[in-house]
Design a protein around this motif. Structure first.
Motif, PDB file in Angstrom:
ATOM      1  N   ASP A 164       0.890  -1.115   0.145  1.00 34.65           N
ATOM      2  CA  ASP A 164      -0.195   0.147   0.034  1.00 34.65           C
ATOM      3  C   ASP A 164       0.932   1.389  -0.201  1.00 34.65           C
ATOM      4  O   ASP A 164       0.669   2.211  -0.814  1.00 34.65           O
ATOM      5  N   THR A 177      -6.097  -0.007  -4.044  1.00 42.09           N
ATOM      6  CA  THR A 177      -6.800  -1.016  -3.692  1.00 42.09           C
ATOM      7  C   THR A 177      -5.984  -2.204  -3.520  1.00 42.09           C
ATOM      8  O   THR A 177      -4.766  -2.137  -4.434  1.00 42.09           O
ATOM      9  N   ILE A 178      -6.318  -3.218  -2.590  1.00 45.93           N
ATOM     10  CA  ILE A 178      -5.367  -4.286  -2.473  1.00 45.93           C
ATOM     11  C   ILE A 178      -6.140  -5.738  -2.522  1.00 45.93           C
ATOM     12  O   ILE A 178      -7.141  -5.687  -1.990  1.00 45.93           O
ATOM     13  N   GLY A 179      -5.481  -6.470  -3.374  1.00 45.38           N
ATOM     14  CA  GLY A 179      -5.749  -8.086  -3.290  1.00 45.38           C
ATOM     15  C   GLY A 179      -4.944  -9.083  -2.874  1.00 45.38           C
ATOM     16  O   GLY A 179      -3.921  -8.760  -2.940  1.00 45.38           O
ATOM     17  N   ARG A 209      -9.866  -0.441   1.534  1.00 42.32           N
ATOM     18  CA  ARG A 209      -9.655  -0.630   0.165  1.00 42.32           C
ATOM     19  C   ARG A 209      -9.067  -2.094  -0.003  1.00 42.32           C
ATOM     20  O   ARG A 209      -8.526  -2.267  -1.095  1.00 42.32           O
ATOM     21  N   HIS A 211      -9.807  -5.326  -1.362  1.00 39.57           N
ATOM     22  CA  HIS A 211     -10.749  -6.031  -2.214  1.00 39.57           C
ATOM     23  C   HIS A 211     -11.116  -7.570  -2.092  1.00 39.57           C
ATOM     24  O   HIS A 211     -12.220  -8.087  -2.547  1.00 39.57           O
ATOM     25  N   VAL A 214      -8.008 -12.166  -5.305  1.00 38.12           N
ATOM     26  CA  VAL A 214      -8.046 -12.039  -6.685  1.00 38.12           C
ATOM     27  C   VAL A 214      -7.281 -13.165  -7.214  1.00 38.12           C
ATOM     28  O   VAL A 214      -6.658 -14.157  -6.387  1.00 38.12           O
ATOM     29  N   ASP A 218      -6.113 -11.573 -12.616  1.00 39.83           N
ATOM     30  CA  ASP A 218      -6.363 -10.355 -12.033  1.00 39.83           C
ATOM     31  C   ASP A 218      -5.217  -9.658 -12.075  1.00 39.83           C
ATOM     32  O   ASP A 218      -5.329  -8.133 -12.082  1.00 39.83           O
ATOM     33  N   THR A 223      -6.960  -5.650 -11.640  1.00 41.75           N
ATOM     34  CA  THR A 223      -8.405  -5.786 -10.878  1.00 41.75           C
ATOM     35  C   THR A 223      -8.163  -4.915  -9.475  1.00 41.75           C
ATOM     36  O   THR A 223      -8.886  -4.125  -9.030  1.00 41.75           O
ATOM     37  N   THR A 224      -6.908  -4.934  -9.069  1.00 38.65           N
ATOM     38  CA  THR A 224      -6.555  -3.778  -7.955  1.00 38.65           C
ATOM     39  C   THR A 224      -4.844  -3.644  -8.130  1.00 38.65           C
ATOM     40  O   THR A 224      -4.388  -4.073  -8.908  1.00 38.65           O
ATOM     41  N   ASP A 225      -4.715  -2.307  -7.543  1.00 40.67           N
ATOM     42  CA  ASP A 225      -3.308  -1.508  -7.696  1.00 40.67           C
ATOM     43  C   ASP A 225      -2.130  -2.552  -6.903  1.00 40.67           C
ATOM     44  O   ASP A 225      -1.036  -2.502  -7.270  1.00 40.67           O
TER      45      ASP A 225
END
Lengths: 355, 355
Positions: A164, A177-179, A209, A211, A214, A218, A223-225
């Motif tokens: 992050d 965003t975190i997966g 944040r 998600h 994933v 993804d 899909t997430t950062d």
């Protein structure tokens, strides 16, 4: 007067060191007028070569190191060599002479030496390797890329917090965003480790944040950062993705060179194809960061060229200029406060309070 | 008279079932004159639709199933439904009415039901999911793709033996090479599980063809014909590779449609690009096989179309016609002999004798 930042450079690491390294610093010196380099390696080799690099020589200082850590040396042996270029470069960070270090040398040795010399940040149990991968929706931060082959839920949670901070620092995102990488997106999928990590993350300050799970596809879908996983899976995923991109690049090259008409087609479509190639260029993603240490440590691919090495320097400068480690320290302090208000007084626990 | 083989087909599994399934069988019927299909599903729906499929109707028999297992149903719930199309299709294999089953339905349910109804082959502790991926040197067999998220060394050894039989049966190789996926190729890399599995494999009858550790990029490089890994890593690697190929395909489509000149370039280069697209077409790799069961079980992607489903039928026919399970039985018998000559008399151990 602009503030300057000094990076220690392991000049002897990498397949084509030190030429490749000095050529890379020549590019980096142009890109970062506020950068100074402490170039560590064999003085007798470096001095004459540096003289031929007009821009670099103005911002580089050579520090002699009598020894070099080879690529096939085991980490346990490498850490016993006191005068290696890698060790002295890391020592310079510990001594406050440099804010970070960049090396294209032996990965295992760099990780082991960094942990021994710089030590983990307070509150971080396991430093990790983070990197950037291309996706349909922009760059994605991935970690761990191989520093920790076995992880417990708390390690994964630490990785999420560091990922992050990485996304905010290097990608400049305000609310990444975190997966969590898994074999399916449903809550019951995967093993206990990922399920427990997901539970902790949902309850943490980055919960809004987070998600959830994933899957492999993804990563490139964006899909997430941030994509969090253990070092075994992360390393395999990174190299599998690179391998797939290389396969299709090679096949495309073949398609566009096999006939005269295909060559003509290539010339017509070239602007778009060149932009695509540039965007997917592995050198643009060179520079994995060892996160969670008292100091910035960036690992360049050993087989890269000057352009790739300069990109690893870009990453190190981003981390240093945007004070990556201070972001992490603040996040960890925040978690410690959460912990106290939660009534848990076990301050002796070095691990994450949320775990 | 040519020998015929019957496959049980779960007609109700998949996003566009049963239309997609019947369209797929129409293609398969043309490709495999020696195939017969026991099509299991809602008779009232299937009968009128099958009437419109000229080739398929000649080789299909409908068996009514009152219920369907949905995609979001948990495996534990799915196994309690006795009259589902998936269950009755698997039952037909257990009863000897069919040699194999193909389903595009719920993966977890298919694996659970197959294990319950068909049972593992004697000597196999954990059935696995195997599939084929494209590489620079031809097709590569990968397993496990997600059936077992946690594996011990003996599981990985079983996967290697089954992958070897798969490569000989489906790819037609006489002496496939086998690699064990890891974070590096050196012997000391990875965790205890992969290191112990490598040791067992080196000493086994496939030792001469065991290449040692391979990395993620070795999959598409085609370094070995078979890549063995646990179900967590294999699932992530497969989906990451697919994701990377999809990313670059989407970007290429964008490059070749964004301007008139680019469209012209596409038309000129089209034969080569179309061949490339066809070769990388995910439908060509559709059909993951649940290996290690008393019967052939093939899982088609749920979102595939008729062409993809027909490919899954191709895979099932390959397994059945080339008697895949008999190959595995012979290999396992061979290991049991090794074991006896090695003096280990613990015949009660269901696990691999070499472990």
């Amino acid at each position: 007067v602009t503030e300057t930042f000094t990076l220690a450079i392991d000049a002897m690491g990498g397949d084509n060191a030190p030429e490749m390294v000095l050529d890379g610093l020549e590019l980096a010196a142009e890109r970062h007028p506020n950068a100074r380099f402490l170039v560590v390696g064999d003085q007798a080799v470096l001095a004459p070569q540096l003289a031929g690099h007009r821009r670099a020589k103005a911002v580089c200082t050579i520090r002699h190191a009598a020894e070099t850590i080879s690529n096939d040396m085991k980490a346990a042996a490498a850490v016993r060599i006191r005068q290696s270029s890698m060790r002295l470069a890391i020592d310079a960070v510990a001594a406050g002479e440099a804010s970070g270090v960049v090396s294209a040398g032996n990965t295992g040795a760099l990780l082991a030496l960094s942990k021994i010399v710089l030590k983990s940040l307070p509150g971080i149990d396991r430093p990790a390797m983070a990197g950037i991968a291309p996706s349909a929706r922009g760059d994605v931060v991935m970690l761990d890329l191989g520093a920790n082959v076995q992880c417990d839920p708390r390690n994964l949670v630490e990785f999420a917090i560091m990922g992050d901070a990485f996304a905010r620092t290097v990608l400049g995102l305000t609310a990444p965003t975190i997966g969590l990488l898994n074999v399916g997106v449903e809550e019951m999928k995967g093993d206990d480790t990922v399920r427990e990590a997901a539970e902790i993350l949902r309850a943490s300050h980055i919960g809004p944040r987070f998600h959830g799970f994933v899957e492999g596809n993804d990563i490139t879908a964006g899909t997430t950062d941030v994509v969090v996983t253990d070092g075994f899976t992360g390393n395999v995923a990174l190299k599998t993705g690179e391998g797939a991109l290389k396969l299709i690049s090679d096949l495309l090259r073949h398609v566009f060179t096999r006939s005269l008409s295909a060559k003509i087609a290539y010339l017509i479509a070239r602007p778009g194809l060149d932009r695509l190639r540039e965007w997917l260029d592995p050198r643009r993603y060179n520079g994995a960061v060892m996160v969670g240490l008292n100091g910035v440590v960036v690992k360049s691919h050993g087989g890269t060229d000057a352009k790739g090495f300069a990109h690893a320097v870009d990453v190190a400068m981003d981390m240093v200029v945007h004070r990556f480690n201070e972001h992490i320290r603040e996040d960890l302090a925040r978690i410690a406060v959460d912990k106290r208000s939660g009534g848990d007084k076990n301050d002796g626990d070095r691990r994450l309070a949320t775990a």
